[in-house]
Design an enzyme around this catalytic site. Structure first.
Site, PDB file in Angstrom:
ATOM      1  CE1 TYR A  42      25.355  -3.413   1.035  1.00 16.27           C
ATOM      2  CE2 TYR A  42      24.080  -1.407   0.686  1.00 16.27           C
ATOM      3  CZ  TYR A  42      24.408  -2.705   0.316  1.00 16.27           C
ATOM      4  OH  TYR A  42      23.772  -3.264  -0.766  1.00 16.27           O
ATOM      5  N   GLY A  63       0.805  -1.224   0.000  1.00 16.30           N
ATOM      6  CA  GLY A  63       0.000   0.000   0.000  1.00 16.30           C
ATOM      7  C   GLY A  63       0.834   1.269   0.000  1.00 16.30           C
ATOM      8  CG  LEU A 116      16.844   7.200  -9.794  1.00 13.87           C
ATOM      9  CD1 LEU A 116      17.426   6.150 -10.741  1.00 13.87           C
ATOM     10  CD2 LEU A 116      17.121   8.603 -10.350  1.00 13.87           C
ATOM     11  N   GLY A 117      16.459   4.865  -7.164  1.00 14.58           N
ATOM     12  CA  GLY A 117      17.059   4.816  -5.833  1.00 14.58           C
ATOM     13  C   GLY A 117      18.541   5.110  -5.884  1.00 14.58           C
ATOM     14  N   GLY A 160      22.109   3.909  -4.286  1.00 15.07           N
ATOM     15  CA  GLY A 160      22.774   2.846  -3.546  1.00 15.07           C
ATOM     16  C   GLY A 160      23.983   3.365  -2.781  1.00 15.07           C
ATOM     17  CG  MET A 203      10.405   2.168  -3.953  1.00 16.60           C
ATOM     18  SD  MET A 203      10.955   0.439  -3.802  1.00 16.60           S
ATOM     19  CE  MET A 203      10.213  -0.299  -5.266  1.00 16.60           C
ATOM     20  N   PRO A 204       9.793   5.488  -4.660  1.00 17.95           N
ATOM     21  CG  PRO A 204      10.922   7.320  -3.764  1.00 17.95           C
ATOM     22  CD  PRO A 204      10.327   6.003  -3.381  1.00 17.95           C
TER      23      PRO A 204
END
Length: 275
Positions: free
Chosen positions: A51, A14, A20-21, A23, A17-18
């Protein structure tokens, strides 16, 4: 509808999410890189417990002056930390490191822990979602076998599967399975870790007066993927966001589609065949 840097996709959870991300794997200037990415228009950041830069991502979000609700932040739990209790503990640790009240997307980082641990980890993430700590649950590096395992356990299917994806490694059976099950596919290594010297890629870039990375990212967007380019160079971060004033022609898309080398084209760990 024309794509823009504000374009988002709705997830089965629901939430949106954009498309383009940004990283942050192996990024040792995370805070300044993420702030640069925000200035370039990115609102989606892809981190991971492994990370070791969740605190810097959280700091960048706070220092940006932009409301937390504008951002979509992902993290992941790697196989050595899989298991029900250890995953719940890891969610709390990630929240503390980010300094957030919730995490937008939490992924199982890889499938190396085996069926039992994978499912226990997945169940923990679903419980953390119900507790409001996570908004959306997904997986990464999951092959069809791993996705089927979730379906067979009668759990809700993941909203996202993040896999290595670029013209040389298109993982078509996994992509097809995800599309059939409303799982959004995120693309890591979308610019082939800079190995972009294939003549077809270079020619298309020249035809559009663009650099090869922009062509590869545009291919990913036009395929309906969510690419996650990473860079620490301000100019490159900005150019990786300048994808919306050109479009690849159908024949150019077909040429890039024709570069697929299957698993041979992989340039990362790509553990989609883990037992």
């Amino acid at each position: 509808m024309a794509l823009t840097i504000e374009s988002r996709i709705e997830l089965v959870s629901g939430y949106t999410m954009p498309l383009l991300g940004f990283g942050v794997y192996q990024n040792y200037n995370t805070r300044s890189s993420v702030l640069e990415a925000f200035r370039a228009g990115f609102r989606h950041v892809d981190s991971a417990q492994a990370y070791r830069n969740e605190p810097e991502v959280g700091e960048a979000v706070r220092d940006s002056g932009i409301d937390r609700s504008e951002f979509f932040i992902t993290t992941k739990c790697i196989s050595k930390n899989h298991g029900y209790e250890s995953t719940l503990k890891g969610v709390d640790e990630s929240l503390a490191k980010f300094g957030f009240e919730y995490i937008d997307l939490f992924l199982i980082h890889d499938p190396y822990s085996g069926t039992e641990q994978r499912l226990a980890t997945y169940r923990a993430l679903q419980d953390a979602r119900r507790a409001g700590k996570i908004r959306t649950v997904g997986v990464s590096n999951y092959g069809i076998k791993h996705l089927e395992e979730i379906a067979n356990a009668k759990y809700d299917m993941p909203a996202v599967n993040q896999i290595e994806l670029h013209p040389l490694c298109q993982q078509r059976p996994i992509v097809d399975y995800c599309r059939e099950h409303s799982i959004i596919v995120q693309a890591y290594c979308p610019i082939i870790r800079g190995k972009m010297d294939h003549p077809i890629i270079q020619t298309i870039a020249q035809n559009h007066g663009r650099d090869a990375a922009q062509v590869l990212l545009r291919w990913s967007l036009q395929k309906g993927f969510v690419p996650l380019p990473k860079s620490t160079t301000p100019e490159r971060i900005r150019s990786n966001a300048q994808l919306y004033d050109f479009e690849l022609e159908p024949e150019e898309m077909a040429q890039l589609d024709g570069l697929d080398r299957g698993k041979e084209g992989s340039i990362s760990w790509n553990p989609v065949d883990a037992p």
